[in-house]
Design a protein around this motif. Structure first.
Motif, PDB file in Angstrom:
ATOM      1  N   MET A  30     -49.025  -3.352  40.246  1.00 34.90           N
ATOM      2  CA  MET A  30     -50.416  -3.812  40.376  1.00 34.90           C
ATOM      3  C   MET A  30     -50.751  -4.833  39.291  1.00 34.90           C
ATOM      4  SD  MET A  30     -52.711  -1.917  42.479  1.00 34.90           S
ATOM      5  CE  MET A  30     -53.894  -1.171  41.396  1.00 34.90           C
ATOM      6  N   CYS A  31     -50.731  -4.497  38.036  1.00 26.92           N
ATOM      7  CA  CYS A  31     -50.769  -5.512  36.971  1.00 26.92           C
ATOM      8  C   CYS A  31     -51.727  -6.669  37.252  1.00 26.92           C
ATOM      9  CB  CYS A  31     -49.371  -6.028  36.721  1.00 26.92           C
ATOM     10  SG  CYS A  31     -48.372  -5.920  38.199  1.00 26.92           S
ATOM     11  N   GLY A  32     -51.671  -7.750  36.510  1.00 31.87           N
ATOM     12  CA  GLY A  32     -52.730  -8.737  36.686  1.00 31.87           C
ATOM     13  C   GLY A  32     -52.341 -10.170  36.408  1.00 31.87           C
TER      14      GLY A  32
ATOM     15  N   THR B 263     -50.379  -9.652  32.978  1.00 34.55           N
ATOM     16  CA  THR B 263     -49.931  -8.351  32.504  1.00 34.55           C
ATOM     17  C   THR B 263     -48.863  -7.898  33.484  1.00 34.55           C
ATOM     18  OG1 THR B 263     -51.826  -7.403  33.684  1.00 34.55           O
ATOM     19  CG2 THR B 263     -51.985  -7.561  31.284  1.00 34.55           C
ATOM     20  N   ARG B 264     -47.707  -7.495  32.926  1.00 37.23           N
ATOM     21  CA  ARG B 264     -46.537  -7.187  33.783  1.00 37.23           C
ATOM     22  C   ARG B 264     -46.331  -5.691  33.912  1.00 37.23           C
ATOM     23  NH1 ARG B 264     -40.335  -7.028  32.550  1.00 37.23           N
ATOM     24  NH2 ARG B 264     -39.509  -7.296  34.651  1.00 37.23           N
ATOM     25  N   TRP B 265     -46.023  -5.287  35.109  1.00 34.89           N
ATOM     26  CA  TRP B 265     -45.564  -3.916  35.339  1.00 34.89           C
ATOM     27  C   TRP B 265     -44.197  -4.089  35.993  1.00 34.89           C
ATOM     28  CZ3 TRP B 265     -48.299   0.087  39.009  1.00 34.89           C
ATOM     29  CH2 TRP B 265     -47.697   1.335  38.829  1.00 34.89           C
ATOM     30  N   ALA B 266     -43.169  -3.944  35.181  1.00 35.42           N
ATOM     31  CA  ALA B 266     -41.824  -4.377  35.559  1.00 35.42           C
ATOM     32  C   ALA B 266     -41.322  -3.745  36.853  1.00 35.42           C
ATOM     33  CB  ALA B 266     -40.861  -4.041  34.433  1.00 35.42           C
ATOM     34  N   THR B 267     -40.767  -4.570  37.713  1.00 31.26           N
ATOM     35  CA  THR B 267     -39.977  -4.046  38.831  1.00 31.26           C
ATOM     36  C   THR B 267     -38.519  -4.495  38.679  1.00 31.26           C
ATOM     37  OG1 THR B 267     -40.384  -5.945  40.268  1.00 31.26           O
ATOM     38  CG2 THR B 267     -41.906  -4.082  40.470  1.00 31.26           C
ATOM     39  N   HIS B 268     -38.297  -5.744  38.259  1.00 27.78           N
ATOM     40  CA  HIS B 268     -36.946  -6.282  38.161  1.00 27.78           C
ATOM     41  C   HIS B 268     -36.673  -6.635  36.700  1.00 27.78           C
ATOM     42  CE1 HIS B 268     -37.761  -6.516  42.384  1.00 27.78           C
ATOM     43  NE2 HIS B 268     -36.578  -7.012  42.665  1.00 27.78           N
TER      44      HIS B 268
ATOM     45  N   ALA C  78     -40.946 -10.795  30.103  1.00 29.61           N
ATOM     46  CA  ALA C  78     -42.404 -10.935  30.268  1.00 29.61           C
ATOM     47  C   ALA C  78     -42.730 -12.321  30.831  1.00 29.61           C
ATOM     48  CB  ALA C  78     -43.098 -10.715  28.924  1.00 29.61           C
ATOM     49  N   HIS C  79     -43.800 -12.409  31.569  1.00 28.81           N
ATOM     50  CA  HIS C  79     -44.226 -13.680  32.150  1.00 28.81           C
ATOM     51  C   HIS C  79     -45.120 -14.372  31.116  1.00 28.81           C
ATOM     52  CE1 HIS C  79     -43.698 -11.967  36.485  1.00 28.81           C
ATOM     53  NE2 HIS C  79     -42.971 -11.295  35.626  1.00 28.81           N
ATOM     54  N   PRO C  80     -45.412 -15.634  31.234  1.00 30.27           N
ATOM     55  CA  PRO C  80     -44.971 -16.620  32.207  1.00 30.27           C
ATOM     56  C   PRO C  80     -43.485 -16.968  32.063  1.00 30.27           C
ATOM     57  CG  PRO C  80     -46.977 -17.338  31.088  1.00 30.27           C
ATOM     58  CD  PRO C  80     -46.480 -16.160  30.347  1.00 30.27           C
TER      59      PRO C  80
ATOM     60  N   ASN D 225     -47.253 -11.382  40.356  1.00 30.47           N
ATOM     61  CA  ASN D 225     -47.382  -9.938  40.596  1.00 30.47           C
ATOM     62  C   ASN D 225     -46.678  -9.620  41.894  1.00 30.47           C
ATOM     63  OD1 ASN D 225     -50.788  -9.402  39.467  1.00 30.47           O
ATOM     64  ND2 ASN D 225     -48.865  -9.358  38.374  1.00 30.47           N
ATOM     65  N   GLY D 226     -45.943  -8.506  41.906  1.00 28.56           N
ATOM     66  CA  GLY D 226     -45.310  -8.083  43.154  1.00 28.56           C
ATOM     67  C   GLY D 226     -43.806  -8.245  43.097  1.00 28.56           C
ATOM     68  N   ILE D 227     -43.205  -8.436  44.255  1.00 29.88           N
ATOM     69  CA  ILE D 227     -41.750  -8.517  44.328  1.00 29.88           C
ATOM     70  C   ILE D 227     -41.332  -9.646  45.271  1.00 29.88           C
ATOM     71  CG2 ILE D 227     -40.737  -6.242  43.793  1.00 29.88           C
ATOM     72  CD1 ILE D 227     -41.490  -5.566  46.768  1.00 29.88           C
TER      73      ILE D 227
ATOM     74  N   THR E 170     -35.752 -11.091  35.834  1.00 27.72           N
ATOM     75  CA  THR E 170     -36.815 -10.899  36.831  1.00 27.72           C
ATOM     76  C   THR E 170     -36.527 -11.607  38.144  1.00 27.72           C
ATOM     77  OG1 THR E 170     -37.992 -12.869  36.138  1.00 27.72           O
ATOM     78  CG2 THR E 170     -38.560 -10.820  34.998  1.00 27.72           C
ATOM     79  N   ASP E 171     -37.186 -11.131  39.180  1.00 23.03           N
ATOM     80  CA  ASP E 171     -37.168 -11.835  40.465  1.00 23.03           C
ATOM     81  C   ASP E 171     -38.044 -13.090  40.382  1.00 23.03           C
ATOM     82  OD1 ASP E 171     -39.304 -10.113  40.047  1.00 23.03           O
ATOM     83  OD2 ASP E 171     -39.646  -9.709  42.160  1.00 23.03           O
ATOM     84  N   THR E 172     -39.027 -13.072  39.480  1.00 21.94           N
ATOM     85  CA  THR E 172     -40.001 -14.167  39.347  1.00 21.94           C
ATOM     86  C   THR E 172     -39.352 -15.497  38.983  1.00 21.94           C
ATOM     87  OG1 THR E 172     -41.539 -12.517  38.522  1.00 21.94           O
ATOM     88  CG2 THR E 172     -42.097 -14.826  38.091  1.00 21.94           C
TER      89      THR E 172
END
Ligand code: GLU
Length: 341
Positions: free
Chosen positions: A1-3, A72-77, A85-87, A98-100, A122-124
């Motif tokens: 969810m994060c932001g 704000t990151r909520w890690a998936t990958h 961490a992003h950016p 946010n997301g996958i 990350t996937d990002t």
């Protein structure tokens, strides 16, 4: 969810972005970061853990740009650390997400074959490189972003910033919410109206498949086919004390649409999506050594327990008892030394 937060502003935006990210803290996160562009220079600060760590970094090394994106990151990958961490950056492109990105592995292989190297797990990061690759082919930032977005599968909200254009953030939504906030000579992007509440209450929610070209004095929204679309501008009544239901009709609908993202975040605790393997479980017993499992739970967790009973018995051939927790305490279930409860 994060932001996600983005501001095309007319004063230094980093403190405003931190303020907006704080309003998104309720959504959960494990690290945070901000990037701005100042006099053609793209720069970022990132920190693991709470926003206060990022604030400390910014105090020591401020960012003064008048355009910026934050996350704000909520890690998936990939693990929650500073390099994930992003950016994320690639050749003058900065991205928060946010997301996958479900097809990230295929895209990563393609980009690596093209000579792109990855600095995060990350996937990002594939999105940053995809956009940069289109820019390198000579496309303008907006077209490059659109072309890259069309390659993405999965659930995502994105904000993309370009070193070469200090009056542009591209936002995109396919799943997780993203709203444009209309200001006077400045524009905002945010995961919800609460994040943007201190700046504006004039909000346009993107719909799934929309992407927006956000400039100080104008916002244009398009569908994936590149056609301009008309989205309602509304007055938000959100304050920092409310939870926002975005452009969903009611909270249940919002929660239904959040499921892909929430399930990905939950699975990410147990599965390493990057390596394609499951992570070792830290349990007080060894599954290989138990003869029976007793699960006690209430409500939805009880229903989840019923599904796990089905799977444990079917795949692990492990007998499972499941009880509603309020009854379990009266049942005095016989448990032997090789049973786990
Ligand atoms: N999948 C991305 C990552 O792991 C974004 C996670 C998020 O939604 O914050 O970095």
């Amino acid at each position: 969810m994060c932001g996600i937060v983005g501001i095309v502003g007319n004063s230094p935006v980093a403190p405003l972005i931190v303020d907006a990210l704080k309003r998104l803290e309720y959504r959960g996160y494990d690290s945070a970061g901000i990037a701005t562009i100042e006099h053609g220079r793209l720069d970022r600060r990132r920190a693991e853990g709470k926003l206060v760590n990022l604030e400390r970094r910014l105090k020591d090394e401020p960012l003064d740009g008048m355009i910026g994106i934050g996350h704000t990151r909520w890690a998936t990958h990939g693990v929650p650390n500073e390099s994930n961490a992003h950016p994320h950056f690639s050749d003058g492109v900065a991205i928060v997400h946010n997301g996958i990105i479900e097809n990230f592995a295929e895209l990563r292989d393609e980009l690596m074959r093209d000579g792109y190297s990855f600095t995060s797990q990350t996937d990002t990061e594939v999105v940053a490189h995809l956009v940069a690759r289109e820019l390198a082919k000579g496309l303008k930032p907006v077209e490059a972003a659109h072309k890259a977005l069309k390659r993405l599968e999965g659930a995502f909200a994105l904000a993309i910033m370009f070193k070469g254009d200090e009056d542009l953030i591209v936002g995109a939504r396919n799943g997780p919410p993203l709203a444009v906030g209309h200001g006077d000579g400045q524009m905002f992007l945010g995961s919800d109206a609460i994040a943007l509440a201190p700046f504006t209450n004039s909000i346009t929610y993107l719909e799934d498949g929309d992407w927006a070209v956000v400039r100080r004095n104008q916002v244009d929204i398009f569908d994936m086919g590149g056609n301009k679309v008309d989205r309602k501008r509304q007055q938000s009544l959100s304050t920092s004390f409310m939870v926002d239901k975005g452009n969903r009709r009611h909270f249940m609908e919002k929660e239904i649409h959040e499921q892909p993202e929430v399930i990905s975040h939950t699975l990410a605790h147990y599965v390493d999506f990057v390596g394609g393997v499951s992570k070792p479980l830290d349990l007080p017993f060894d599954f290989a050594k138990i003869d029976r499992l007793a699960i006690s739970a209430c409500g939805t967790a009880y229903l989840a327990g019923l599904i796990s009973k089905y799977w444990f018995e079917r795949y692990a051939r492990l007998p499972v008892d499941i009880d509603v927790a309020s009854e379990f305490r009266y049942r005095e279930m016989p448990l032997s030394k090789n049973d786990a409860a």
